[in-house]
Design a protein around this motif. Structure first.
Motif, short mmCIF file in Angstrom:
data_model
loop_
_atom_site.label_atom_id
_atom_site.label_comp_id
_atom_site.label_asym_id
_atom_site.label_seq_id
_atom_site.Cartn_x
_atom_site.Cartn_y
_atom_site.Cartn_z
N LYS A 84 -3.47 3.11 -4.56
CA LYS A 84 -4.00 2.09 -3.65
C LYS A 84 -4.27 2.68 -2.28
O LYS A 84 -5.29 2.41 -1.67
N ILE B 41 0.84 -1.21 0.00
CA ILE B 41 0.00 0.00 0.00
C ILE B 41 0.87 1.25 0.00
O ILE B 41 0.52 2.25 -0.61
N ASN C 19 2.19 2.35 -3.61
CA ASN C 19 1.25 2.78 -4.65
C ASN C 19 0.26 3.75 -4.03
O ASN C 19 -0.64 3.35 -3.28
#
Length: 156
Positions: A51, A45, A48
């Motif tokens: 995300k 997480i 990105n």
């Protein structure tokens, strides 16, 4: 009577060294990919931002708690899950849509690795504020710049 099979030096090298090295490399690649998969599961997480922005708060809380548990060493903890959760929530709320960090990657390419920090900062600012830069009158700016440089030459 059994005949001894003699191998050439090349066959001997291939069978005793080369194939062994290849087997070790394949095994190492497998281990590396497992490690990368584990890192992706534990830290993915954070790599990105899309995300991170799209994850629901409960999953983010679970992620932060798991990450805090992973980084524990006995009684010592390098990370506080609650603090991480609050920081990531604040980052998601306050992070601008224009991503200036990715602009730096575009500006400072391999060929421009010798660019000074001052010039790099200026180029980054121009790239980030491109909407404003597109409205500038370049002819007028060039005239002002050359007249100032001409004065410097005269007064030196």
């Amino acid at each position: 009577m059994g005949e001894d099979v003699t191998q050439s030096a090349e066959e001997n090298f291939k069978n005793n060294y080369f194939l062994y090295i290849i087997d070790q490399a394949i095994s190492s690649f497998g281990t590396r990919f497992q490690q990368l998969q584990s890192l992706e599961e534990n830290f993915g997480i954070l790599w990105n931002f899309e995300k991170l922005k799209s994850i629901d708060p409960e999953k983010l809380r679970t992620f932060c708690d798991n990450l805090a548990n992973i980084t524990n060493y006995g009684e010592n903890s390098d990370l506080n899950g609650d603090d991480l959760y609050e920081d990531l929530c604040m980052l998601c709320r306050n992070f601008p849509e224009e991503r200036s960090f990715s602009k730096l990657k575009l500006i400072k390419s391999y060929l421009r690795s010798t660019v000074s920090q001052e010039r790099l900062s200026g180029l980054a600012m121009l790239s980030i504020e491109k909407d404003m830069v597109e409205k500038l009158d370049y002819v007028n700016l060039i005239d002002i710049f050359t007249s100032k440089n001409a004065r410097r030459v005269i007064f030196k």
